[in-house]
Scaffold this active site. Sequence first.
Site, PDB file in Angstrom:
ATOM      1  N   ASP A 167     -25.685   8.939  36.364  1.00 13.49           N
ATOM      2  CA  ASP A 167     -24.795   8.334  37.357  1.00 13.49           C
ATOM      3  C   ASP A 167     -25.313   6.941  37.715  1.00 13.49           C
ATOM      4  OD1 ASP A 167     -22.446   8.615  39.130  1.00 13.49           O
ATOM      5  OD2 ASP A 167     -23.923   8.373  40.723  1.00 13.49           O
ATOM      6  N   HIS A 205     -23.329   8.002  48.860  1.00 10.31           N
ATOM      7  CA  HIS A 205     -23.488   8.191  47.424  1.00 10.31           C
ATOM      8  C   HIS A 205     -24.866   7.702  46.999  1.00 10.31           C
ATOM      9  CE1 HIS A 205     -19.095   8.704  46.050  1.00 10.31           C
ATOM     10  NE2 HIS A 205     -19.140   8.853  47.361  1.00 10.31           N
ATOM     11  N   GLU A 220     -24.734   3.475  40.644  1.00 10.62           N
ATOM     12  CA  GLU A 220     -24.112   2.830  41.792  1.00 10.62           C
ATOM     13  C   GLU A 220     -24.014   1.351  41.466  1.00 10.62           C
ATOM     14  OE1 GLU A 220     -22.751   4.415  44.198  1.00 10.62           O
ATOM     15  OE2 GLU A 220     -23.622   6.394  43.774  1.00 10.62           O
ATOM     16  N   HIS A 243     -22.719   3.309  49.311  1.00  9.05           N
ATOM     17  CA  HIS A 243     -24.060   3.683  48.827  1.00  9.05           C
ATOM     18  C   HIS A 243     -25.207   3.280  49.748  1.00  9.05           C
ATOM     19  CE1 HIS A 243     -24.298  -0.515  47.618  1.00  9.05           C
ATOM     20  NE2 HIS A 243     -23.357  -0.374  46.702  1.00  9.05           N
TER      21      HIS A 243
END
Length: 235
Positions: free
Chosen positions: A8, A153, A10, A58
């Site tokens: 993943d 996140h 950001e 985030h």
Amino acid sequence: MTRQIFFDTETTGLNPEAGDRIIEIGCVEFVNRRPTGNNKHFYINPERANHEDAVKIHGLTDEFLADKPVFAAIVDELMAYLEGAEVLIHNASFDLGFMDAELRRLGRPRFIEHRLTVTDTLLMAREMYPGKSNSLDALCRRLEVDNSNRSLHGALLDAGLLAEVYIQMTRGQESLVIEAEEGGTAEVQVSRIDLRQFTLPVLAATEAEAVAHEQVLEELDKSSKGKTLWRKLMA
């Protein structure tokens, strides 16, 4: 041996073609459907400002990222780690768009042209649950994966949640018993995997990681103007 990396990112915004950059990468490794603890986590200086709306998602401010390594400094370690693995990404087109843009800046081949394979778990979920919401949060709720810590996140946190979601989505695939009988018929038995059998590694944070974590908390506290809850809960 089946090696899978749940991946993943950001980012500073939503559009890599407009110059948005990766600021965090999280990777969680499973081998034969079991976590190994051999994970990777990078904060990255994007060499540009975050969008305000992205910071709200985030929590990674420009000040926090200013002293982090640039993508060029971590790319060799990252790609060597991913080599030979099945890389599982939720909504892969988003993350791959950013990875390809970063690799292109360095004159390197696209992500999928490296020695690895990519599986989009969002496409898997849409096939399993057509017509339903298949965001990571929605899948956590549907599959009873605890995401109560996901107030913001985070790439490593989300990669770990994706791993748990994937194991639940594919439970029983390793336990299929097919017995061929005369006439070509077969009996299929599917067993639910008891996740309690997994022994999860516990990795203590290093002193440097603890300091970095405290810096993140302080930045979030500043950006919310003191409205964060953890200070009150820890008091």
